[in-house]
Design an enzyme around this catalytic site. Structure first.
Site, PDB file in Angstrom:
ATOM      1  N   ARG A 148       7.453   1.328  -5.611  1.00 36.82           N
ATOM      2  CA  ARG A 148       8.231   0.251  -4.798  1.00 36.82           C
ATOM      3  C   ARG A 148       8.868   0.720  -4.154  1.00 36.82           C
ATOM      4  NH1 ARG A 148      12.479  -4.762  -6.284  1.00 36.82           N
ATOM      5  NH2 ARG A 148      13.822  -3.155  -5.639  1.00 36.82           N
ATOM      6  N   CYS A 151      11.557  -1.718  -0.557  1.00 40.08           N
ATOM      7  CA  CYS A 151      12.116  -2.250   0.069  1.00 40.08           C
ATOM      8  C   CYS A 151      12.861  -2.579   0.730  1.00 40.08           C
ATOM      9  CB  CYS A 151      13.183  -3.335  -1.781  1.00 40.08           C
ATOM     10  SG  CYS A 151      13.488  -4.917  -1.555  1.00 40.08           S
TER      11      CYS A 151
END
Length: 123
Positions: free
Chosen positions: A101, A103
């Site tokens: 991920r 972010c």
């Protein structure tokens, strides 16, 4: 290369597809918290908007013949990093396989959204 489309997720609001399938990978465009039936954002807080984003992602993945457990990478955009902890609480309920991920805080998101998430999944 196949184009993925479902009316159970918001239609693209620009010149792009909801997702593309290439060599067994699903590349899904970023989803914002538009409620498909209404064509607008209903939730006003980060938790509600994150729930809607994930519901939209699940529908796109379903149309592509896969599901959220097959997501290998997410890219998450937040209007404010002040929402990071609350976003993570909702995100963790669904992305139990813990995909890779990124972010980041975005200066602004389409339609004033608080969150946008794009995913890459396998079939």
């Amino acid at each position: 290369m196949n184009t993925i489309y479902t009316d159970k997720a918001p239609a693209a609001i620009g010149p792009y597809s909801q997702a593309k399938e290439v060599n067994g990978f699903i590349f899904a465009s970023g989803q914002i918290p538009i409620v498909p039936e209404k064509g607008e954002i209903v939730a006003t807080d980060i938790e509600g908007q994150t729930e809607q984003v994930i519901a939209n992602i699940k529908e796109v993945l379903k149309a592509a013949g896969t599901d959220i457990t097959k997501v290998v990478k997410t890219t998450c955009f937040l209007a404010s990093m002040g929402d990071f902890a609350k976003f993570n609480e909702v995100y963790a309920k669904y992305f139990t396989e813990k995909p890779a991920r990124s972010c980041v805080e975005a200066g602004a998101l389409p339609k004033g959204a608080l969150v946008e998430v794009e995913v890459i999944a396998v079939k």
